[in-house]
Design a protein around this motif. Sequence first.
Motif, PDB file in Angstrom:
ATOM      1  N   LEU A  66       0.828  -1.205   0.000  1.00 12.97           N
ATOM      2  CA  LEU A  66       0.000   0.000   0.000  1.00 12.97           C
ATOM      3  C   LEU A  66       0.865   1.260   0.000  1.00 12.97           C
ATOM      4  CD1 LEU A  66      -2.892  -1.008   2.432  1.00 12.97           C
ATOM      5  CD2 LEU A  66      -2.740  -1.288  -0.023  1.00 12.97           C
ATOM      6  N   VAL A  67       1.941   1.248   0.804  1.00  9.05           N
ATOM      7  CA  VAL A  67       2.798   2.438   0.845  1.00  9.05           C
ATOM      8  C   VAL A  67       3.553   2.562  -0.477  1.00  9.05           C
ATOM      9  CG1 VAL A  67       4.665   3.617   2.040  1.00  9.05           C
ATOM     10  CG2 VAL A  67       2.993   2.321   3.341  1.00  9.05           C
ATOM     11  N   GLY A  68       3.991   1.423  -1.029  1.00  5.34           N
ATOM     12  CA  GLY A  68       4.679   1.434  -2.323  1.00  5.34           C
ATOM     13  C   GLY A  68       3.797   2.093  -3.377  1.00  5.34           C
ATOM     14  N   ASN A  69       2.509   1.708  -3.406  1.00 10.98           N
ATOM     15  CA  ASN A  69       1.568   2.332  -4.347  1.00 10.98           C
ATOM     16  C   ASN A  69       1.427   3.817  -4.071  1.00 10.98           C
ATOM     17  OD1 ASN A  69       0.924   0.100  -5.820  1.00 10.98           O
ATOM     18  ND2 ASN A  69      -0.939  -0.393  -4.695  1.00 10.98           N
ATOM     19  N   ALA A  70       1.270   4.155  -2.779  1.00  3.12           N
ATOM     20  CA  ALA A  70       1.071   5.569  -2.412  1.00  3.12           C
ATOM     21  C   ALA A  70       2.236   6.404  -2.939  1.00  3.12           C
ATOM     22  CB  ALA A  70       0.938   5.705  -0.903  1.00  3.12           C
ATOM     23  N   ILE A  71       3.458   5.885  -2.783  1.00  8.73           N
ATOM     24  CA  ILE A  71       4.627   6.642  -3.264  1.00  8.73           C
ATOM     25  C   ILE A  71       4.595   6.732  -4.788  1.00  8.73           C
ATOM     26  CG2 ILE A  71       7.153   6.678  -3.397  1.00  8.73           C
ATOM     27  CD1 ILE A  71       7.175   5.255  -0.657  1.00  8.73           C
ATOM     28  N   LYS A  72       4.251   5.572  -5.412  1.00 11.82           N
ATOM     29  CA  LYS A  72       4.252   5.526  -6.879  1.00 11.82           C
ATOM     30  C   LYS A  72       3.269   6.536  -7.476  1.00 11.82           C
ATOM     31  CE  LYS A  72       2.655   1.712  -9.322  1.00 11.82           C
ATOM     32  NZ  LYS A  72       2.744   0.341  -9.797  1.00 11.82           N
ATOM     33  N   PHE A  73       2.088   6.642  -6.853  1.00  7.35           N
ATOM     34  CA  PHE A  73       1.035   7.472  -7.456  1.00  7.35           C
ATOM     35  C   PHE A  73       0.972   8.892  -6.884  1.00  7.35           C
ATOM     36  CE2 PHE A  73      -0.451   3.079  -8.180  1.00  7.35           C
ATOM     37  CZ  PHE A  73      -0.547   3.121  -9.561  1.00  7.35           C
ATOM     38  N   THR A  74       2.029   9.304  -6.142  1.00 10.08           N
ATOM     39  CA  THR A  74       2.015  10.660  -5.572  1.00 10.08           C
ATOM     40  C   THR A  74       3.226  11.445  -6.070  1.00 10.08           C
ATOM     41  OG1 THR A  74       0.908   9.812  -3.618  1.00 10.08           O
ATOM     42  CG2 THR A  74       1.913  11.973  -3.409  1.00 10.08           C
ATOM     43  N   ALA A  75       2.983  12.627  -6.594  1.00  9.34           N
ATOM     44  CA  ALA A  75       4.092  13.425  -7.123  1.00  9.34           C
ATOM     45  C   ALA A  75       4.564  14.468  -6.115  1.00  9.34           C
ATOM     46  CB  ALA A  75       3.673  14.110  -8.417  1.00  9.34           C
ATOM     47  N   LYS A  76       3.620  15.016  -5.315  1.00 10.15           N
ATOM     48  CA  LYS A  76       4.082  15.921  -4.257  1.00 10.15           C
ATOM     49  C   LYS A  76       3.124  15.878  -3.065  1.00 10.15           C
ATOM     50  CE  LYS A  76       2.400  20.528  -5.423  1.00 10.15           C
ATOM     51  NZ  LYS A  76       1.487  20.629  -6.532  1.00 10.15           N
ATOM     52  N   GLY A  77       3.683  16.240  -1.910  1.00  8.30           N
ATOM     53  CA  GLY A  77       2.848  16.198  -0.710  1.00  8.30           C
ATOM     54  C   GLY A  77       3.415  15.222   0.295  1.00  8.30           C
ATOM     55  N   GLU A  78       2.528  14.392   0.877  1.00  8.76           N
ATOM     56  CA  GLU A  78       3.006  13.530   1.967  1.00  8.76           C
ATOM     57  C   GLU A  78       2.324  12.173   1.970  1.00  8.76           C
ATOM     58  OE1 GLU A  78       1.911  15.672   5.510  1.00  8.76           O
ATOM     59  OE2 GLU A  78      -0.179  15.081   5.323  1.00  8.76           O
ATOM     60  N   ILE A  79       2.995  11.220   2.618  1.00  7.07           N
ATOM     61  CA  ILE A  79       2.446   9.885   2.822  1.00  7.07           C
ATOM     62  C   ILE A  79       2.357   9.710   4.340  1.00  7.07           C
ATOM     63  CG2 ILE A  79       2.802   7.402   2.402  1.00  7.07           C
ATOM     64  CD1 ILE A  79       2.919   8.980  -0.210  1.00  7.07           C
ATOM     65  N   VAL A  80       1.167   9.377   4.836  1.00  7.53           N
ATOM     66  CA  VAL A  80       1.024   9.221   6.293  1.00  7.53           C
ATOM     67  C   VAL A  80       0.469   7.834   6.631  1.00  7.53           C
ATOM     68  CG1 VAL A  80      -0.010  10.152   8.388  1.00  7.53           C
ATOM     69  CG2 VAL A  80       0.528  11.675   6.497  1.00  7.53           C
ATOM     70  N   ILE A  81       1.216   7.108   7.447  1.00  7.97           N
ATOM     71  CA  ILE A  81       0.722   5.807   7.924  1.00  7.97           C
ATOM     72  C   ILE A  81       0.193   6.029   9.333  1.00  7.97           C
ATOM     73  CG2 ILE A  81       1.373   3.426   8.458  1.00  7.97           C
ATOM     74  CD1 ILE A  81       3.736   3.778   6.643  1.00  7.97           C
ATOM     75  N   HIS A  82      -1.017   5.580   9.584  1.00 10.23           N
ATOM     76  CA  HIS A  82      -1.594   5.803  10.912  1.00 10.23           C
ATOM     77  C   HIS A  82      -2.185   4.484  11.415  1.00 10.23           C
ATOM     78  CE1 HIS A  82      -4.252   8.576  13.586  1.00 10.23           C
ATOM     79  NE2 HIS A  82      -3.496   7.758  14.276  1.00 10.23           N
ATOM     80  N   ILE A  83      -1.749   4.071  12.591  1.00 12.56           N
ATOM     81  CA  ILE A  83      -2.242   2.793  13.134  1.00 12.56           C
ATOM     82  C   ILE A  83      -3.090   3.079  14.367  1.00 12.56           C
ATOM     83  CG2 ILE A  83      -1.559   0.516  13.982  1.00 12.56           C
ATOM     84  CD1 ILE A  83       1.091   0.957  12.494  1.00 12.56           C
ATOM     85  N   THR A  84      -4.333   2.590  14.335  1.00 17.95           N
ATOM     86  CA  THR A  84      -5.234   2.857  15.471  1.00 17.95           C
ATOM     87  C   THR A  84      -5.799   1.555  16.023  1.00 17.95           C
ATOM     88  OG1 THR A  84      -6.934   3.209  13.814  1.00 17.95           O
ATOM     89  CG2 THR A  84      -5.992   5.166  14.781  1.00 17.95           C
ATOM     90  N   ASN A  85      -6.237   1.634  17.268  1.00 20.29           N
ATOM     91  CA  ASN A  85      -6.839   0.482  17.941  1.00 20.29           C
ATOM     92  C   ASN A  85      -8.349   0.575  17.766  1.00 20.29           C
ATOM     93  OD1 ASN A  85      -7.904  -1.267  19.785  1.00 20.29           O
ATOM     94  ND2 ASN A  85      -6.453  -0.760  21.415  1.00 20.29           N
ATOM     95  N   LEU A  86      -8.928  -0.376  16.972  1.00 20.90           N
ATOM     96  CA  LEU A  86     -10.369  -0.300  16.716  1.00 20.90           C
ATOM     97  C   LEU A  86     -11.173  -0.875  17.863  1.00 20.90           C
ATOM     98  CD1 LEU A  86     -11.350  -1.223  13.061  1.00 20.90           C
ATOM     99  CD2 LEU A  86     -11.304   0.992  14.179  1.00 20.90           C
ATOM    100  N   SER A  87     -10.746  -2.067  18.327  1.00 21.26           N
ATOM    101  CA  SER A  87     -11.469  -2.677  19.449  1.00 21.26           C
ATOM    102  C   SER A  87     -10.623  -3.780  20.079  1.00 21.26           C
ATOM    103  CB  SER A  87     -12.785  -3.276  18.950  1.00 21.26           C
ATOM    104  OG  SER A  87     -12.500  -4.317  18.042  1.00 21.26           O
TER     105      SER A  87
END
Length: 592
Positions: A196-217
Amino acid sequence: MSEIKELQLKVTELEKQLEKQKKTNKILKERVKKNTHSTGDSFSIFERNIALQKKIASRTHDLEAAEAANKAKSEFLANMSHEIRTPMNGVIGMTGLLLDTNLDKEQLEYAETVRNSANALLNLINDILDFSKIDAGQLDLEILCFNLNTTIEELNDPLAMRAHKKGLDYVSIIDPDVPLLLRGDPSRLRQIINNLVGNAIKFTAKGEIVIHITNLSEKGNKVTLRFSIKDTGISIAENKQNNIFELFTQADASTTRKFGGTGLGLAISKQLAEMMGGSIGVNSIEGRGSTFWFTVVLEKRSQQESLPEINRMDIKDKNILIVDDNATNRKWLSILLKKWGCRSSEAASAKQALELLEEGILQKAPYDIALLDMQMPEMDGETLGRTIKEKELLKDALLVMLTSLGNRGDAVRFQKSGFDAYLTKPVKQSHLYDCILTILNSKLKSVAQKEKQIITRYVLAENRNKKRRILVVEDNIVNQKIAIKILEKYGYRVNAVANGQEALHALKLASYDLVLMDCQMPVMDGYEATKEIRNSNSKVMNNKIFVIAMTANAMKGDREKCINAGIDDYIAKPINPQALKKTIERWLELRR
Ligand code: ADP
């Protein structure tokens, strides 16, 4: 590879047919039922029932044959992909050797192209192998204990490097209520994030990539975590958002498309997330980028509380200034500092930072440390550092430089500019923590400015490793020497013994952090020695000490043998120094 693609398409086609046949069978069965119950010409009903039953039998036969064929095809694919890997290793290995020889510029370029193409092909083969394994029901998850923070930080290094190369900001945030000591399959988890991050980098030309991990339950010892990967890239049209999770599907299917790829990554990620009890999806708004997310269910391990809370007291209540123009980065740092009990303020520019630092002193609430980002518009972090040091009022401030560009000579330059430490992004939590603690301590000891050494991640790693003791158990003198040399190079304190019995003796006399255990040894082998270490009646100092086996042949079955003996992990011989370092760090980190 088009043959493989064709085969996969055929398998998909077959699956569709199977589905159809299953539905027809169901309808046929219902008709039989109805006929049996209805009144009317009993003879013709009887005949029709017989005919229908024959039809069902024949269809069921077809269905079974098709299912068997489908399975055979997937197995064939799995085997074939495996066969292709062997010569591929030859190509990649030999190209690597070729690249180490003296080549002229043109030859170098050709050889590098061969290596890059071979790597791309290997990635593709790995994807196909994975997919066919999942399809043939042959992919089992490997359930291990792991530390989520270490797993993510290991991933961050190469991914952030790729993002930074494109000029993108890269931030990963783990919410404070996410349990870190878990059981699950860390390498498959890594695979999804990587995709998913590899794709995000591939398809983004400028800006940022943010990974966020949360506890759902959380329920009992199970926790459901949500991973989201947000980008500011090309986004995905709403009518394509569902399809892209299917095999070989890309949002842009035109022949002129700009981005390479196979369309396998998301399909594999979907299967893996589902195998881990979760799901996957995407939210994307035209022009605003995409957020891919997935959930997984993992098991919590009981010793969550063994995290070094006592240590954390050391930097509690310290006042820290975060200076970064990127809001997500500031947020990540402030979450982290809050978790450690620190107070913090944020400055979005150099100008604001100077104001806040001065205000702090005038208000008698000075900042203990300022964390400065290097890449900022108007005034960069280094110039800001120098400006701070030139001001009489601020010259005693402790400064840490955070930079995504690591270059040779940086440490010396930053030290000259007045910085006390410098870390490259993505900054590991444990590094930042150790860094803050180390510079606060050296301030307490009032080390003279001249003798001060700038703190870098290498200095921190060495300091940390110096405190750790490893026992090497290996009968072969040459291998023993190699292991000792590698470990000493990384700063560990090492002792070595020649067999299991000597290891037990050593572990009774002194306390170690980890044992590196050969499996085949005279007198007492590694399996037996580990069983004895785990025996609560044995006199070793720590029954739970981490034991990593070194095995010559990573054959199927070896792993089970190791696990049955109580061995925590194993690495293959010949020992690769980097792999050994990573494995050891991963285990020692578990106790942090
Ligand atoms: P690949 O990237 O190899 O083509 P994937 O299955 O990983 O295969 O992705 C399928 C398609 O989904 C991509 O071709 C692209 O069209 C779309 N896609 C995936 N991730 C993103 C993203 N972050 N932003 C925009 N489009 C994306």
